[in-house]
Design a protein around this motif. Structure first.
Motif, PDB file in Angstrom:
ATOM      1  N   GLN A 161     -44.576-113.456  21.616  1.00 32.06           N
ATOM      2  CA  GLN A 161     -43.627-112.860  20.683  1.00 32.06           C
ATOM      3  C   GLN A 161     -43.360-111.434  21.130  1.00 32.06           C
ATOM      4  O   GLN A 161     -44.297-110.672  21.379  1.00 32.06           O
ATOM      5  N   ALA A 162     -42.075-111.088  21.232  1.00 32.04           N
ATOM      6  CA  ALA A 162     -41.682-109.724  21.607  1.00 32.04           C
ATOM      7  C   ALA A 162     -42.402-109.265  22.867  1.00 32.04           C
ATOM      8  O   ALA A 162     -42.954-108.166  22.929  1.00 32.04           O
ATOM      9  N   ASP A 163     -42.442-110.125  23.867  1.00 35.89           N
ATOM     10  CA  ASP A 163     -43.003-109.819  25.187  1.00 35.89           C
ATOM     11  C   ASP A 163     -44.530-109.828  25.240  1.00 35.89           C
ATOM     12  O   ASP A 163     -45.103-109.526  26.286  1.00 35.89           O
ATOM     13  N   LYS A 164     -45.204-110.157  24.144  1.00 36.72           N
ATOM     14  CA  LYS A 164     -46.663-110.142  24.123  1.00 36.72           C
ATOM     15  C   LYS A 164     -47.206-111.501  23.690  1.00 36.72           C
ATOM     16  O   LYS A 164     -46.594-112.202  22.885  1.00 36.72           O
ATOM     17  N   MET A 165     -48.387-111.861  24.210  1.00 36.20           N
ATOM     18  CA  MET A 165     -49.027-113.122  23.839  1.00 36.20           C
ATOM     19  C   MET A 165     -49.762-112.939  22.510  1.00 36.20           C
ATOM     20  O   MET A 165     -50.469-111.953  22.307  1.00 36.20           O
ATOM     21  N   VAL A 166     -49.552-113.862  21.592  1.00 32.67           N
ATOM     22  CA  VAL A 166     -50.179-113.774  20.273  1.00 32.67           C
ATOM     23  C   VAL A 166     -50.848-115.102  19.945  1.00 32.67           C
ATOM     24  O   VAL A 166     -50.467-116.159  20.436  1.00 32.67           O
ATOM     25  N   GLY A 167     -51.874-115.044  19.082  1.00 29.34           N
ATOM     26  CA  GLY A 167     -52.525-116.261  18.618  1.00 29.34           C
ATOM     27  C   GLY A 167     -53.402-116.901  19.666  1.00 29.34           C
ATOM     28  O   GLY A 167     -53.728-116.315  20.694  1.00 29.34           O
ATOM     29  N   PRO A 168     -53.810-118.150  19.438  1.00 27.72           N
ATOM     30  CA  PRO A 168     -54.709-118.840  20.373  1.00 27.72           C
ATOM     31  C   PRO A 168     -54.009-119.197  21.676  1.00 27.72           C
ATOM     32  O   PRO A 168     -52.792-119.377  21.716  1.00 27.72           O
ATOM     33  N   GLY A 169     -54.820-119.282  22.744  1.00 26.05           N
ATOM     34  CA  GLY A 169     -54.271-119.636  24.040  1.00 26.05           C
ATOM     35  C   GLY A 169     -55.346-120.124  24.974  1.00 26.05           C
ATOM     36  O   GLY A 169     -56.499-120.343  24.585  1.00 26.05           O
ATOM     37  N   ILE A 170     -54.977-120.285  26.240  1.00 25.05           N
ATOM     38  CA  ILE A 170     -55.882-120.799  27.270  1.00 25.05           C
ATOM     39  C   ILE A 170     -55.869-119.838  28.449  1.00 25.05           C
ATOM     40  O   ILE A 170     -54.814-119.323  28.828  1.00 25.05           O
ATOM     41  N   LEU A 171     -57.031-119.603  29.020  1.00 24.02           N
ATOM     42  CA  LEU A 171     -57.159-118.839  30.260  1.00 24.02           C
ATOM     43  C   LEU A 171     -57.908-119.696  31.270  1.00 24.02           C
ATOM     44  O   LEU A 171     -58.980-120.233  30.971  1.00 24.02           O
ATOM     45  N   LEU A 172     -57.340-119.840  32.462  1.00 19.74           N
ATOM     46  CA  LEU A 172     -57.969-120.591  33.551  1.00 19.74           C
ATOM     47  C   LEU A 172     -58.115-119.654  34.740  1.00 19.74           C
ATOM     48  O   LEU A 172     -57.138-119.063  35.201  1.00 19.74           O
ATOM     49  N   SER A 173     -59.337-119.509  35.230  1.00 22.61           N
ATOM     50  CA  SER A 173     -59.564-118.649  36.388  1.00 22.61           C
ATOM     51  C   SER A 173     -59.549-119.486  37.663  1.00 22.61           C
ATOM     52  O   SER A 173     -59.530-120.722  37.622  1.00 22.61           O
ATOM     53  N   GLU A 174     -59.569-118.815  38.783  1.00 19.37           N
ATOM     54  CA  GLU A 174     -59.467-119.510  40.064  1.00 19.37           C
ATOM     55  C   GLU A 174     -60.670-120.407  40.318  1.00 19.37           C
ATOM     56  O   GLU A 174     -60.555-121.418  41.008  1.00 19.37           O
ATOM     57  N   ASP A 175     -61.843-120.058  39.759  1.00 20.50           N
ATOM     58  CA  ASP A 175     -63.042-120.882  39.969  1.00 20.50           C
ATOM     59  C   ASP A 175     -63.173-121.987  38.923  1.00 20.50           C
ATOM     60  O   ASP A 175     -64.236-122.591  38.773  1.00 20.50           O
ATOM     61  N   ASP A 176     -62.095-122.246  38.185  1.00 19.58           N
ATOM     62  CA  ASP A 176     -62.023-123.312  37.177  1.00 19.58           C
ATOM     63  C   ASP A 176     -62.766-122.985  35.892  1.00 19.58           C
ATOM     64  O   ASP A 176     -63.002-123.882  35.065  1.00 19.58           O
ATOM     65  N   SER A 177     -63.150-121.739  35.689  1.00 22.90           N
ATOM     66  CA  SER A 177     -63.664-121.342  34.376  1.00 22.90           C
ATOM     67  C   SER A 177     -62.526-121.426  33.362  1.00 22.90           C
ATOM     68  O   SER A 177     -61.382-121.049  33.652  1.00 22.90           O
ATOM     69  N   LEU A 178     -62.851-121.924  32.171  1.00 22.25           N
ATOM     70  CA  LEU A 178     -61.842-122.162  31.142  1.00 22.25           C
ATOM     71  C   LEU A 178     -62.214-121.410  29.871  1.00 22.25           C
ATOM     72  O   LEU A 178     -63.337-121.528  29.373  1.00 22.25           O
ATOM     73  N   TYR A 179     -61.263-120.616  29.364  1.00 26.85           N
ATOM     74  CA  TYR A 179     -61.443-119.950  28.071  1.00 26.85           C
ATOM     75  C   TYR A 179     -60.405-120.480  27.104  1.00 26.85           C
ATOM     76  O   TYR A 179     -59.209-120.535  27.419  1.00 26.85           O
ATOM     77  N   GLU A 180     -60.863-120.874  25.921  1.00 26.27           N
ATOM     78  CA  GLU A 180     -59.974-121.336  24.861  1.00 26.27           C
ATOM     79  C   GLU A 180     -60.241-120.479  23.633  1.00 26.27           C
ATOM     80  O   GLU A 180     -61.350-120.485  23.100  1.00 26.27           O
ATOM     81  N   GLY A 181     -59.250-119.748  23.203  1.00 22.62           N
ATOM     82  CA  GLY A 181     -59.443-118.861  22.063  1.00 22.62           C
ATOM     83  C   GLY A 181     -58.276-117.924  21.881  1.00 22.62           C
ATOM     84  O   GLY A 181     -57.137-118.233  22.270  1.00 22.62           O
ATOM     85  N   THR A 182     -58.553-116.750  21.303  1.00 20.07           N
ATOM     86  CA  THR A 182     -57.485-115.798  21.006  1.00 20.07           C
ATOM     87  C   THR A 182     -57.531-114.633  21.989  1.00 20.07           C
ATOM     88  O   THR A 182     -58.557-114.346  22.604  1.00 20.07           O
ATOM     89  N   PHE A 183     -56.348-113.970  22.117  1.00 18.98           N
ATOM     90  CA  PHE A 183     -56.181-112.855  23.037  1.00 18.98           C
ATOM     91  C   PHE A 183     -55.584-111.665  22.288  1.00 18.98           C
ATOM     92  O   PHE A 183     -54.970-111.815  21.233  1.00 18.98           O
TER      93      PHE A 183
END
Length: 907
Positions: free
Chosen positions: A465-487
């Motif tokens: 929203q308005a150029d910024k990430m809001v609410g829950p999301g996903i982060l995937l790193s190059e080594d396949d680590s996975l984060y699920e949550g808020t930013f």
């Protein structure tokens, strides 16, 4: 000889110049002698100094006017009326008068004259008699302040009033001086045959052999006959004249008068266009021809509006620019192109100068009724380039805006626009930050579902929203680590979330910023989980479902559909499907080279007919494949243009920073969607071709037939255009498994042929030893890369094509070579069961040493025609997959020799 008005004007300027000099010495200079100490006094002094400067400029302009008048009196032959400063420098004269009035008014408002008079009351009382000599109608009882106010206003007011009277009288002289030239001949005068002109309500009408002149009071309106069109009226006494800026209606007292005026104007126009002077007599000889409707003339517009002071040179029709022409404004703007009814319409190039020297914005676009509409290429003075569609002069539809690499903040946007703003699905790459955003936009801001890919290999998916990430999301790193949550809005972890590490451990809890900018977390770490299977991490694909493939690039497909719906007109092909021109960096440096190498309209129309005819002639399956292959490889063919635009969007998304394994599924479904759209585009062109020939349209296809054509015909043809970026994603996605496979191949390559056959537990009666020719120095146990040589060489060809079907055909031929070798060894035809085929196929694969076999297998599986599911090709691909998996196993990588009698096979 000079007119009395000019002599009176000379005397007026002499008197005014003398008066200004006296006011300066008698009034203004004494007012400036005081040096006040209070703020109000200093402000009054500043305003009086400004008035003094304005008075000095007014005197200088008056002196210049006097000089031009005296030169006119002394040199009448060489100095015309246009040399007078009041005529050639009218804007400057007006500006100087206005500045004086503004400075004088400011002094009156703050009572500067009254305040200055109080400080030197004795001096001003002694100058009262001299001041009254400058004025008229001022009471002797008036205060010094009032007298000063009048002394600085009255002479100027009187002078301006005399200006008006003399210049109005001079107007008649100017008109006669301009109209009466030796080469000009009067053809008709409204004093001889009365005629009235509505709109301008002219008092007198004069028809010369080169111009039509209307006299209206002190105004003279002149019309070049080359730009006059005669339009017969609705009744017997009137007719109309069309000019570039006026539509005049002539009305006579009787039909005979109307006929004389109309005939003479018509013939005068013809003569002016031909440059002849042999004016015919009314009623003499044959009927004279009518003047051409279309002409080529230059004209400078005078009326207020967007064309004010602009000069048009080119083709005209009935008083309006119509056809090809050039339009130049005094501020440096240039437009070269097509016009229709006075407006830019069709292809045109416009240069717009910018503040810095030799810098222009260059627009090479299609125009519709005066505004950019359709496809265009715009190169800005900032070195940014936009290639895409416009509507009503604004970016609208699909387009690419790219800044140069050397820009302070290099950036490239590929996607959709709405009313000049990024809106809809689009890709933006920020070269400075090393980021690429893939997702939805609204009003020039990232808004809606989106994916952010960084150069470091980190991926984010969530809602913006308005150029910024809001609410829950996903982060995937190059080594396949996975984060699920808020930013947070700057993409840092905050709040509740869960991290899954590559080894299977999970950390669930709350996250936040720690001291020194680090990450602080509080939660539960679970170390009991096993490492995830590679197939599980491969399923972590971003964007799938968030951006349906069929809705991503509607701005690309839409213009093609519009083109087909309009019946594929050749003149709209460029506006709807785009065009290619060479870079115009040098073009913007000069206004003299407004050109663009493009296909001519008549050539485009003829080419379109050829395109449609060719589609009709190649409708059989084999011919259709060749026809489509040729069309898709041709950048001038409508299908080829569409494919190249789709290639551009694919590269903008998945090349460079976008080469991330978590985007593989997004890319794969996009390629399949492009194949469906291109088949629909072909069907649309075919229906237009049938319609033009008067043939019945083809019936609508069912889903099964369409899918068969898409996967069996179109997809193999377009896959080479996307293969580089697509295969790179498969390489990245299967990098781990391909690494294990490469280790297995490296270890198996250490085996001699017989040892490898023995290790793979290939039955000895199937060994092709009698095919081997040994030298005197060779032993059978040391022979390498000789057994099943034909099958090995055949399998190596699987990497020489990008077509999934051709790759499967290579696999089929490899299977055939293996069986043929075994049949030759056994002396009879032999069909291999799966238990015998698999070890032999592993042997051939190990000797073929195909790099990235896992990426190859999965691409074939994803892109092959569904018609082969459950058939021979599916069986062979499954066998190859099994070989690939077995080679990755630890037993293969450790090349442990099986002991004699060990019945356990390595798979």
């Amino acid at each position: 000889m000079c007119s009395p008005e000019e002599e009176a004007l000379l005397r007026l300027e002499e008197v005014f110049s003398s008066t200004l000099a006296r006011i300066n010495s008698l009034v203004l200079q004494p007012l400036l002698t005081a040096e006040p100490s209070d703020p109000q006094g200093r402000e009054c002094l500043r305003l009086l100094q400004q008035l003094h400067r304005s008075s000095q400029q007014l005197w200088e302009v008056t002196e210049e006017s006097l000089h031009s008048l005296r030169r006119r009196l002394c040199h009448q032959d060489s100095a015309g009326l246009e040399s007078l400063l009041l005529l050639c420098g009218a804007d400057r004269v007006l500006r100087v008068h206005v500045e004086y009035i503004e400075a004088y008014t400011s002094c009156v408002v703050v009572q500067a004259f009254q305040k200055a008079a109080k400080k030197r009351s004795e001096y001003w009382r002694g100058q009262r008699k001299a001041l009254r000599q400058l004025l008229s109608g001022v009471s002797s009882e008036a205060s010094v302040g009032t007298t000063l106010v009048q002394a600085l206003r009255q002479p100027l007011a009187h002078h301006v009033q005399q200006y008006v009277l003399l210049l109005l009288s001079l107007g008649d002289t100017v008109g006669e001086d301009v109209l009466c030239t030796p080469a000009r001949r009067l053809l008709q005068d409204s004093q001889d045959i009365p005629v009235t002109v509505t709109l301008l309500r002219a008092e007198r009408v004069l028809l010369f052999d080169d111009a039509l002149v209307l006299l209206q009071g002190h105004s003279v309106h002149t019309f070049d006959l080359k730009l006059v069109w005669v339009d017969p009226g609705q009744d017997g006494c009137t007719f109309d004249l069309l000019t570039p800026e006026e539509e005049l209606s002539f009305c006579s007292k009787d039909p005979q008068g109307r006929m004389v005026w109309q005939w003479k104007v018509t013939q005068a126009v013809c003569q002016a266009l031909r440059g002849k002077k042999d004016f015919p007599m009314l009623g003499a000889g044959l009927e004279s021809p009518e003047p051409p409707t279309c002409r080529c003339v230059a004209y400078t517009f005078r009326a207020e509006g967007r064309l004010c002071q602009a000069t048009y040179e080119g083709e005209w029709c009935r008083g309006r620019p119509h056809g090809k022409g050039t339009l130049k404004w005094p501020d440096g703007r240039n437009h070269v192109g097509n016009f229709c009814q006075g407006l830019e319409h069709g292809f045109g190039i416009r240069l717009v100068p910018q503040a810095s020297e030799d810098k222009f914005d260059c627009y090479k676009c299609h125009w519709w009724e005066g505004s950019m509409c359709g496809y265009g290429i715009c190169e800005y003075s900032t070195d940014e380039v936009y290639k895409g569609y416009f509507q009503a002069g604004l970016r609208h539809g699909f387009g690419v805006l790219e800044s140069p690499p050397q820009a302070p903040q290099p950036c490239k946007y590929t996607g959709h626009w709405e009313r000049g703003q990024k809106s809809g699905y689009g890709i933006e790459e920020d070269g400075d930050r090393g980021e690429r955003y893939i997702g939805m936009w609204q009003a020039d801001q990232r808004h809606g579902p989106g994916v952010m890919v960084t150069q470091a290999g980190v991926c984010y998916q969530g809602t913006f929203q308005a150029d910024k990430m809001v609410g829950p999301g996903i982060l995937l790193s190059e080594d396949d680590s996975l984060y699920e949550g808020t930013f947070t809005r700057d993409l840092t972890l905050v709040g509740k979330g869960k991290v899954t590490f590559p080894n299977g451990f999970t950390l669930e809890g709350s996250f936040g910023s720690g001291p020194g900018g680090g990450l602080h977390t509080q939660g539960l770490l679970d170390t009991a989980a096993l490492p995830p299977e590679p197939s599980g991490t491969r399923k972590r694909q971003l964007g799938v479902g968030a951006f349906p493939a069929e809705s991503r690039w509607q701005g690309v497909y839409g213009p093609f559909r519009d083109f087909v719906s309009a019946g594929c007109p050749g003149d709209l092909q460029e506006a709807l499907l785009g065009f290619h021109v060479q870079n115009s960096r040098e073009l913007r440096k000069s206004q003299e080279y407004l050109c663009c190498e493009r296909t001519q309209p008549e050539d485009r129309a003829g080419r379109m007919e050829d395109v449609l005819d060719e589609l009709l002639q190649h409708r059989e399956p084999r011919a259709l494949r060749q026809c489509l292959r040729k069309a898709l490889s041709n950048s001038l063919h409508p299908l080829g243009k569409l494919l190249r635009t789709l290639m551009l969007t694919f590269q903008a998304t998945y090349a460079g920073i976008g080469a991330n394994k978590h985007l593989q599924a997004l890319a794969q479904e996009e390629v399949k969607q492009h194949a469906r759209e291109l088949w629909t585009a072909y069907r649309g062109l075919l229906q237009v071709a049938l319609q033009r020939k008067g043939q019945a349209p083809e019936e609508d296809e069912d889903t099964e037939t369409r899918d068969m054509q898409v996967h069996g015909l179109v997809l193999p043809l377009i896959l080479p255009s996307f293969y580089s970026e697509l295969f790179t994603l498969y390489l990245l996605l299967h990098e781990t498994e391909d690494g294990l496979y490469s280790q297995g191949i490296a270890h198996l390559s250490l085996f001699p042929d017989t040892k490898l056959l023995e290790f793979l537990d290939v039955q000895k009666h199937l060994w092709p030893l009698k095919d081997l020719t040994l030298t005197t120095n060779q032993r059978l146990s040391l022979v390498r890369d000789k057994c099943f040589l034909s099958a090995t060489e055949c399998l190596q060809k699987i990497i020489t094509t990008v077509d999934p079907r051709e790759k499967l055909e290579v696999l089929e031929r490899t299977y055939g070579e293996i069986e043929a070798t075994v049949s030759r060894v056994l002396g009879q035809e032999h069909k291999l069961p799966m238990d015998d085929l698999l070890p032999l196929l592993i042997y051939v694969v190990s000797r073929a040493r195909i790099q990235h076999l896992g990426a190859e297998i999965h691409l074939i599986r994803d892109m092959m025609d569904p018609i082969h599911t459950g058939g021979l090709y599916d069986f062979l691909l499954t066998a190859l997959e099994s070989c690939y998996e077995h080679i990755q196993k630890e037993d293969m990588r450790l090349h442990r020799f099986p002991r004699r009698g060990d019945s356990r096979r390595p798979w």
